[in-house]
Enzyme design. Structure first.
Site, PDB file in Angstrom:
ATOM      1  N   LYS A  88      -5.264   8.754  -9.224  1.00  0.00           N
ATOM      2  CA  LYS A  88      -5.928   7.657  -9.922  1.00  0.00           C
ATOM      3  C   LYS A  88      -7.445   7.773  -9.792  1.00  0.00           C
ATOM      4  CE  LYS A  88      -5.554   2.546  -9.884  1.00  0.00           C
ATOM      5  NZ  LYS A  88      -4.882   1.429  -9.175  1.00  0.00           N
ATOM      6  N   SER A 140      -0.087  -2.904  -8.598  1.00  0.00           N
ATOM      7  CA  SER A 140      -0.717  -1.835  -9.381  1.00  0.00           C
ATOM      8  C   SER A 140      -0.013  -0.492  -9.313  1.00  0.00           C
ATOM      9  CB  SER A 140      -2.184  -1.677  -8.959  1.00  0.00           C
ATOM     10  OG  SER A 140      -2.922  -2.796  -9.387  1.00  0.00           O
ATOM     11  N   SER A 198      -2.714  -1.730 -12.166  1.00  0.00           N
ATOM     12  CA  SER A 198      -3.860  -1.018 -12.697  1.00  0.00           C
ATOM     13  C   SER A 198      -3.687   0.501 -12.750  1.00  0.00           C
ATOM     14  CB  SER A 198      -5.094  -1.332 -11.847  1.00  0.00           C
ATOM     15  OG  SER A 198      -4.915  -0.893 -10.501  1.00  0.00           O
TER      16      SER A 198
END
Length: 546
Positions: A139, A238, A214
């Site tokens: 990420k 997330s 996210s």
């Protein structure tokens, strides 16, 4: 880097793009579909999934597990160079072209050279790490010394940190190759994966819908087979929401299981890194590689003595036999919009019963109030963000911005997160009675969960990760059950539970007591193997099927 916004009729435009001729790409990548004669049992390292069959079978890159890739590498059927080439080809074909998932923030220009090093190690008899030569995506909030780290924001565009995040270092030590970084909801402050630096990421199963967040870029990328596995971070759902929305496995560990060092923070009291994978087997392997004590993150001291020799030891086909699980009915919701997901999760629970599970309905007194506050359950997160982000930026003087206030003044952020940013900026101090009252409230929540589990003699709690399927892009996503795990600090795993009638994935979440990751893996693996709900999205097929 440009702002890659997406507009128009997502589904129709993208499906038309899928008809494009990729012949030039295929000529440059001769192995786009690797048909490998693999005797799966050999070289499997004892992992049940890899030893399921004695006879040789054809095997392709699409949906390949880490054990299958390791066997192919160890037998020299393919090289790590081949694997990196193939995954990069899929990114080229499907991230900004075809379905245009927009899941990748940057690819690693050194990945092929790193693969060559791993291949040389293997030829020399070395390179036997659990992830040796395996391509991984992380990420965009993970610090990477050779790749942009921007948390999806124009305010950090182009910035390369001076050090790797602790978990990135652990991945490298295990032999992994970071081939790309994935888009994320800007500063992790949302669950639909939208940011000023890249626009909107799309769900590979339904191109007009969000991929969760996210860590939605990681979710979309791993679902589309852009790498063997990926890394996300979870502050309140997330990792777990993208896993649910993309028919994946995601683990949020016990708070303190994995280091936060070098991950751009949203909330130091809730942040944790973890894997997003296509199978429970791969999640266990990834967990082995990343967990453990980090002297720069005192929270990880809690993990000492609580980590097994290997999480793969708990990949047991009979793991659900005789189990007793509590169904947390209060988290299913009663709105008609919740019905589709509830139906899938109830079906998953019935499947567990068929695997020998005793399921009882569990009520946690006060649950409607315990995770909530005047900020809809996000008060601590809101009050942490400014101070944690400012501390991170102060420790990284090379970053292009110094404070949250400076980010706001720059205007380099997506309008969708402006309210969240300004609410956090308005917090003057965390040294307040309200803040500490909600920190204490987390202890009350933990005790209530443990008491309910003890009273009902259950080993785990089951519920929908999110009560509503992935919403259409541009609409507010509702229904998250993220707070039970995030606020309590207890571990949770998401495993594919099936699909809605219109083929949108739904995950079922299992939550356990502190440090019960082995048990979560055991139960999730047995359920996964008994149901095999996951299938690859139709929008990103093998390249030679174009």
């Amino acid at each position: 880097m440009t702002d890659k916004r997406i507009s128009g009729d997502y589904r129709d435009q993208s499906m038309r793009k899928l008809t494009r001729d990729h012949s030039a790409l295929r000529r440059s990548v001769a192995l786009s579909k690797m048909m490998l004669a693999v005797a799966v049992l050999c070289g499997a390292g004892g992992i049940p999934e890899a030893g399921a069959q004695m006879h040789a079978q054809s095997f392709e890159l699409l949906e390949a597990t880490i054990p299958q890739l390791q066997w192919a590498l160890s037998t020299r059927i393919v090289t790590s160079h081949d694997l990196v080439t193939q995954y990069l080809a899929r990114i080229e074909a499907y991230d900004q072209h075809g379905p245009a998932l927009n899941a990748i923030s940057v690819t690693n220009g050194k990945a092929l050279a790193e693969a060559d090093v791993r291949d040389a190690e293997r030829r020399a008899g070395a390179g036997h790490g659990p992830l040796s030569g395996i391509p991984i995506i992380v990420k965009d909030n993970y610090d990477t010394i050779d790749l942009q780290t921007a948390a999806g924001s124009k305010s950090l565009a182009g910035w390369i940190p001076p050090d790797d995040a602790f978990l990135v270092t652990k991945l490298h030590q295990a032999g992994a190759i970071i081939i790309a970084k994935s888009n994320m909801h800007e500063f992790a402050y949302g669950i639909t994966t939208l940011g000023s630096l890249f626009g909107q990421t799309r769900n590979p199963y339904a191109l007009d819908r969000n991929p969760g967040g996210s860590s939605g870029g990681t979710g979309a990328a791993i679902a589309a087979n852009f790498a063997a596995a990926g890394m996300g971070s979870d502050t309140c759902g997330s990792i777990r929401i993208p896993a649910s929305h993309n028919s994946l496995v995601g683990i949020r560990g016990t708070q303190g299981l994995a280091s936060r060092s070098g991950i751009i923070p949203l909330s130091s009291t809730q942040d944790i890194g973890g894997p997003i994978t296509r199978t429970v087997t791969d999640a266990a392997i990834m967990l082995d590689a990343i967990v453990g004590y980090d002297a720069t993150d005192p929270q990880t001291a809690r993990s000492v003595g609580n980590i097994p020799k290997s999480y793969t030891d708990f990949l047991q086909l009979t793991g659900l036999n005789g189990a007793r699980i509590g169904l947390l009915t209060a988290l299913f919701g009663t709105d008609p919009a919740d019905a589709e997901v509830a139906s899938v999760v109830h079906g998953a629970v019935d499947e567990m019963k068929g695997q020998g599970v005793d399921v009882v309905e569990v009520t946690i007194p006060g649950l409607a109030d315990l995770p909530t506050d005047r900020a809809n359950g996000f008060l601590v997160l809101r009050q942490d963000f400014k101070f944690d982000l400012n501390a991170y930026l102060a420790a990284h003087p090379s970053a292009p911005v110094r404070t949250l206030d400076e980010i706001l003044a720059s205007g380099k952020f997506h309008p969708a997160i402006e309210t969240n940013l300004r609410n956090s900026q308005a917090v003057e101090s965390r040294d307040t009675q309200e803040y500490f009252a909600h920190i204490v409230k987390r202890n009350t929540l933990r005790e209530a969960i443990l008491k309910a589990m003890a009273d009902n003699r259950v080993e785990l709690l089951a519920y929908p990760t999110i009560r509503r399927k992935a919403n259409v892009i541009g609409e507010t996503q509702m229904g998250s059950n993220c707070q039970l795990s995030a606020n309590s600090g207890f571990p949770a795993i998401v495993v594919p539970g099936g699909f809605t009638p219109d083929e949108v994935p739904v995950g079922i979440e299992l939550l356990g007591r502190a440090w019960s990751e082995p048990q979560l893996i055991k139960f999730a693996y047995a359920y996964e193997q008994g149901t095999r709900h996951r299938h690859a999205p139709a929008t990103t097929p093998p390249l030679n099927q174009q």
